[in-house]
Design a protein around this motif. Sequence first.
Motif, short mmCIF file in Angstrom:
data_model
loop_
_atom_site.label_atom_id
_atom_site.label_comp_id
_atom_site.label_asym_id
_atom_site.label_seq_id
_atom_site.Cartn_x
_atom_site.Cartn_y
_atom_site.Cartn_z
N VAL A 130 25.83 26.54 57.57
CA VAL A 130 26.43 27.73 58.02
C VAL A 130 25.60 29.03 57.34
CG1 VAL A 130 28.80 26.86 57.83
CG2 VAL A 130 27.77 27.78 55.83
N PRO A 131 25.73 30.02 57.97
CA PRO A 131 24.89 31.31 57.60
C PRO A 131 25.84 31.88 56.20
CG PRO A 131 26.35 31.90 59.54
CD PRO A 131 26.35 30.19 59.35
N MET A 132 25.27 31.84 55.09
CA MET A 132 25.69 32.27 53.94
C MET A 132 24.83 33.00 52.97
SD MET A 132 26.81 28.59 52.03
CE MET A 132 25.62 27.46 51.86
N PHE A 133 25.09 33.47 51.79
CA PHE A 133 24.20 33.98 50.87
C PHE A 133 23.47 35.01 51.47
CE2 PHE A 133 24.76 29.59 48.97
CZ PHE A 133 25.70 29.84 48.26
N GLY A 134 23.87 35.97 52.30
CA GLY A 134 23.30 36.95 52.66
C GLY A 134 22.81 36.76 54.29
N GLU A 135 22.79 35.45 54.80
CA GLU A 135 22.51 35.49 56.25
C GLU A 135 23.84 35.85 57.14
OE1 GLU A 135 22.00 31.32 56.54
OE2 GLU A 135 19.90 31.27 56.21
N THR A 136 23.59 36.55 58.40
CA THR A 136 24.64 37.26 58.99
C THR A 136 24.73 36.43 60.63
OG1 THR A 136 23.04 38.66 59.83
CG2 THR A 136 24.48 39.37 57.90
N GLU A 137 23.55 35.57 61.02
CA GLU A 137 23.73 35.15 62.33
C GLU A 137 23.82 33.53 62.31
OE1 GLU A 137 20.86 36.70 64.90
OE2 GLU A 137 21.53 38.76 64.57
N TYR A 138 24.21 32.85 63.27
CA TYR A 138 24.38 31.30 63.21
C TYR A 138 23.31 30.97 63.88
CZ TYR A 138 26.31 26.84 64.17
OH TYR A 138 26.41 25.42 64.27
N ASP A 139 22.69 29.92 63.44
CA ASP A 139 21.37 29.28 64.10
C ASP A 139 21.75 27.88 64.24
OD1 ASP A 139 19.02 28.23 64.80
OD2 ASP A 139 18.12 29.16 63.00
N SER A 140 21.93 27.49 65.72
CA SER A 140 22.36 26.10 66.37
C SER A 140 21.41 25.09 65.74
CB SER A 140 23.06 26.22 67.47
OG SER A 140 21.72 26.71 68.28
N THR A 141 20.13 25.58 65.59
CA THR A 141 19.00 24.36 65.22
C THR A 141 18.98 23.82 64.11
OG1 THR A 141 17.41 26.34 64.85
CG2 THR A 141 17.66 25.82 67.05
N ARG A 142 19.72 24.82 62.89
CA ARG A 142 19.69 24.20 61.74
C ARG A 142 20.71 23.37 61.29
NH1 ARG A 142 19.21 29.59 58.07
NH2 ARG A 142 18.92 28.01 56.51
#
Length: 240
Positions: free
Chosen positions: A140-152
């Motif tokens: 999940v995007p967290m710790f400062g990330e703001t966009e979801y990346d379906s490849t991760r």
Amino acid sequence: MAVPLFNLAQNLTVSRLCLGTMTFGEQNTMHQSFRLLDEAFHAGINFFDSAEMYPVPQRADSQGRSEEYLGLWIKERKVPRDRVVVATKVAGPSGQMTWIRDGPKCLDAKNITEAIDSSLCRMKLDYIDLYQIHWPDRYVPMFGETEYDSTRQFSSIRIEEQLDALGRAVAAGKIRYIGLSNETPYGVMKFLEVAKSNIPYPEIISVQNSYNLLCRSFDSGLAECCHHEGYAIHAKLSYN
């Protein structure tokens, strides 16, 4: 003026302010940590939050020290156990903290059970009031990330297994209530769905996510979940 209280759950009354112990054992010495705990407790705060990975920045030789300080303070100050609400967290998958159960590599039943027992041992307590999953066992995007990346994406442990392990800890008297942390609206609702459809899985009573002037993502998604489902938001004033 004393800090006001509110009911986080049935038979669980907490102060509206919670003191986090993330710096105990790193930025704060034991003496400084005890002084902070003393001041908070005397002001009416009864809610104290820690985690097995604390303090941060995380290091192998200091891991768990925040929990140790909190438990030692309760013992040395002879604080009645029913006067404090102790919260702590199990670390999710991490490729960095290899000193915590080799990663940990996942949040399966074995990792959760070992984490609970280790936290109880460090704090020298018979039970934990609120036990939280520190971050999801999935990308999940967290710790400062703001966009979801379906490849991760990566393989995750089923929510059923996590709730079953937590439920067995509740049944054994090791923890009283469970909560989530750094979760998304999707994750919160999936945990709620699984818990409700698999009685007697324990109920999720709180969500601890970042919330401050610069991080307001809670307002656009999780606020609706918490409002309609009756969750309490246990907000962190910074993302750590």
